[in-house]
Design an enzyme around this catalytic site. Sequence first.
Site, PDB file in Angstrom:
ATOM      1  CG  MET A 209      18.629 -47.045 -11.882  1.00 26.83           C
ATOM      2  SD  MET A 209      17.173 -47.437 -12.882  1.00 26.83           S
ATOM      3  CE  MET A 209      17.524 -49.140 -13.330  1.00 26.83           C
TER       4      MET A 209
ATOM      5  CB  THR B  98      17.825 -37.337   0.450  1.00 21.14           C
ATOM      6  OG1 THR B  98      16.615 -38.055   0.213  1.00 21.14           O
ATOM      7  CG2 THR B  98      18.118 -36.443  -0.733  1.00 21.14           C
TER       8      THR B  98
ATOM      9  CG  ASP C  15      21.120 -37.960  -4.045  1.00 24.93           C
ATOM     10  OD1 ASP C  15      21.658 -38.980  -4.508  1.00 24.93           O
ATOM     11  OD2 ASP C  15      19.880 -37.781  -4.024  1.00 24.93           O
TER      12      ASP C  15
ATOM     13  CD  GLU D 197      -1.310  -2.327   2.119  1.00 24.05           C
ATOM     14  OE1 GLU D 197      -2.095  -2.971   2.838  1.00 24.05           O
ATOM     15  OE2 GLU D 197      -0.078  -2.591   2.036  1.00 24.05           O
TER      16      GLU D 197
ATOM     17  CD  GLU E  65      14.534 -30.223  -3.776  1.00 25.03           C
ATOM     18  OE1 GLU E  65      15.394 -30.910  -4.382  1.00 25.03           O
ATOM     19  OE2 GLU E  65      14.521 -28.982  -3.801  1.00 25.03           O
TER      20      GLU E  65
ATOM     21  NE  ARG F 116      16.555 -27.296  -4.732  1.00 25.78           N
ATOM     22  CZ  ARG F 116      17.751 -27.849  -4.921  1.00 25.78           C
ATOM     23  NH1 ARG F 116      18.793 -27.074  -5.147  1.00 25.78           N
ATOM     24  NH2 ARG F 116      17.881 -29.160  -4.897  1.00 25.78           N
TER      25      ARG F 116
ATOM     26  CD1 TRP G 258      21.805 -35.205 -14.026  1.00 23.80           C
ATOM     27  CD2 TRP G 258      20.468 -34.831 -12.273  1.00 23.80           C
ATOM     28  NE1 TRP G 258      22.504 -34.458 -13.121  1.00 23.80           N
ATOM     29  CE2 TRP G 258      21.699 -34.218 -12.035  1.00 23.80           C
ATOM     30  CE3 TRP G 258      19.457 -34.729 -11.322  1.00 23.80           C
ATOM     31  CZ2 TRP G 258      21.949 -33.514 -10.858  1.00 23.80           C
ATOM     32  CZ3 TRP G 258      19.716 -34.038 -10.174  1.00 23.80           C
ATOM     33  CH2 TRP G 258      20.944 -33.433  -9.941  1.00 23.80           C
TER      34      TRP G 258
END
Length: 355
Positions: A157, A190, A194, A46, A286, A178, A164
């Site tokens: 797998m 994870t 990774d 405003e 994630e 993100r 990827w």
Amino acid sequence: MTQALRLAENGRYTAHPNPVVGCVIVSDGEVVGEGWHEVAGEAHAEINALEAAAGKAQGATVYVTLEPCSHHGKTPPCAEALVKAGVGEVVIGTRDPHAQVDGQGIRLLEAAGIKVRVGVMQEEVEQQLAGFLSRIGRGRPFVTLKMACSIDGRIAMANGESQWITGPDARADVQRLRARSGAILSGIGTVLADDPSFTVRDPGIDTRGRQPVRVVLDARLRMPLSAEMLALPGETLIYCGDNSKQQALVEAGAEVIAVGHQDGLVDVRAVLEDLARREINDVLVEAGPVLAGNLLVNNLVDELVIYQAPHIMGSETMGMFETPTWTRLSDRKSLEITATRRVGPDTRITARFTG
């Protein structure tokens, strides 16, 4: 109000932890001022719109997505500024449920003789403010679970290889997910598999230097001191069941928080409640199938974003959710698909749970 909604999105990556808000001032059928809330601690929508109007707001109609604030915080009250500017009418998308506002801005405007209308495009506004409204109303952030999978619903797998599954366009799109999130939540599995950074790396996305808070659920504190995220700017929160081994991680720059746990799993509901207390509106998850399944069965996922690649990975691979054995169709979780679009060769599917 449609234009005010569009303007509000300009603050999507930068206004955190405040809600995104847009404002349009119209006088004699002409737009004389526009604004949005850009950065927390700076002028609200405003005020920016009034400055753009440059004295033309007298008797004008103001369209604003969220009820103007009425309290002195880091900035002066917007409702008082509208009264001082002499506007004739204020059209509000939705009421602000925050305890410091909660109708007080509306009452201040009405007491000054200004006409107020509330609830214009309310559904659209509340969708835009889903994270803020969830934090204030439910005591936890709005949770979006992001997953990348093959066309047969596989995410890795058997040996864990997953980089990827989707293409570079999908991964670039995740950068925007993100950037709009207050925190990125994952599990220790994870992290160990990774070594992710969980940062916004796209130079084309302006977050004013803000990075999402990195949140890791690690019941037994297996987080390696060599983890990449510990060396990066920004906050890393590690939630565990026993923080007796926390000292080295604290020295590495993390904050370690002990919460309840059961069967080796951190109490994720308690984690989300703590994140809300830290003013986190939106959480992007994630993670792998264990945490994804835990969130799913506990009804803690609000939105599912799937990037589906045109591949078939076969049956001896990892699925999206690890859940208890479901034997009846009534056990299933139902969703409403709200959007689909191509992202390079992949397809992005957005869905919300219906029950």
